[in-house]
Design a protein around this motif. Sequence first.
Motif, mmCIF file in Angstrom:
data_model
loop_
_atom_site.group_PDB
_atom_site.id
_atom_site.type_symbol
_atom_site.label_atom_id
_atom_site.label_comp_id
_atom_site.label_asym_id
_atom_site.label_seq_id
_atom_site.Cartn_x
_atom_site.Cartn_y
_atom_site.Cartn_z
ATOM 1 N N ILE A 145 17.734 12.833 -18.104
ATOM 2 C CA ILE A 145 18.221 12.515 -16.764
ATOM 3 C C ILE A 145 17.413 11.400 -16.119
ATOM 4 O O ILE A 145 17.680 11.030 -14.980
ATOM 5 C CB ILE A 145 18.205 13.768 -15.864
ATOM 6 N N LEU A 183 24.591 15.405 -15.488
ATOM 7 C CA LEU A 183 24.193 16.386 -14.481
ATOM 8 C C LEU A 183 25.128 17.586 -14.394
ATOM 9 O O LEU A 183 24.652 18.713 -14.235
ATOM 10 C CB LEU A 183 24.071 15.704 -13.102
ATOM 11 N N LEU A 210 22.677 20.701 -14.735
ATOM 12 C CA LEU A 210 22.295 21.439 -13.532
ATOM 13 C C LEU A 210 22.707 22.907 -13.574
ATOM 14 O O LEU A 210 21.858 23.783 -13.414
ATOM 15 C CB LEU A 210 22.873 20.741 -12.288
#
Length: 202
Positions: A153, A179, A183
């Motif tokens: 990331i 993401l 996440l």
Amino acid sequence: HGLWLPGLLVVLVLLSQKFTTLSVLNVIIITSPLVTLVVLLARDGLAGMKLLIRHIEHGLCESSNELSLFLAAGLLSAGLSSALAAFGHWTPFSAFGPIQAVLLLLIMLGLALLGLHPVATIATFGTWMAPLNPDPTLLAMVFLYSWGLGVNINPLSGVHLAMQGRYGIEGYAFLRWNLPYYLPRVIAAAMLILLAYGWLHS
């Protein structure tokens, strides 16, 4: 198939700790080039020596960016150690447990999002957490997750910079693509594993 060579190095390090008093770092420094040389000679004979010479003359130059990164991380770690000594070794936590491990992971990943390479954050926080005498396995897990996730990331990681240079892809595009997966799934799984480890070893 490709893991037998690092596996051999691990075995040599473990044997060295049983039969010698050398530190792990010294064993790695000694055995890595020797094992490489022996494998090249056994596999390719004199042609292996030519490969090694070519790598020394040309290949090492291409690793200058990685070398600079590790040297900068070492310098940052040494500077932080001196700064912490001047301020009485202040730390953000009074102890290092699973909750602190999760917080530290989130901080390191947040810094990775901003472009700070995991090598630098590991060197920094490793020095910072040392006075707390943390569980080495727990701290190593945090560093492992921060490296594995942070590189993916981080818009300035070597992989992303190479992709940007070759294909003209904007750095934060990788973040937008990764993401939604990282996440809710990977980062959450890492946090749960840290908490579970702390619960099992409390």
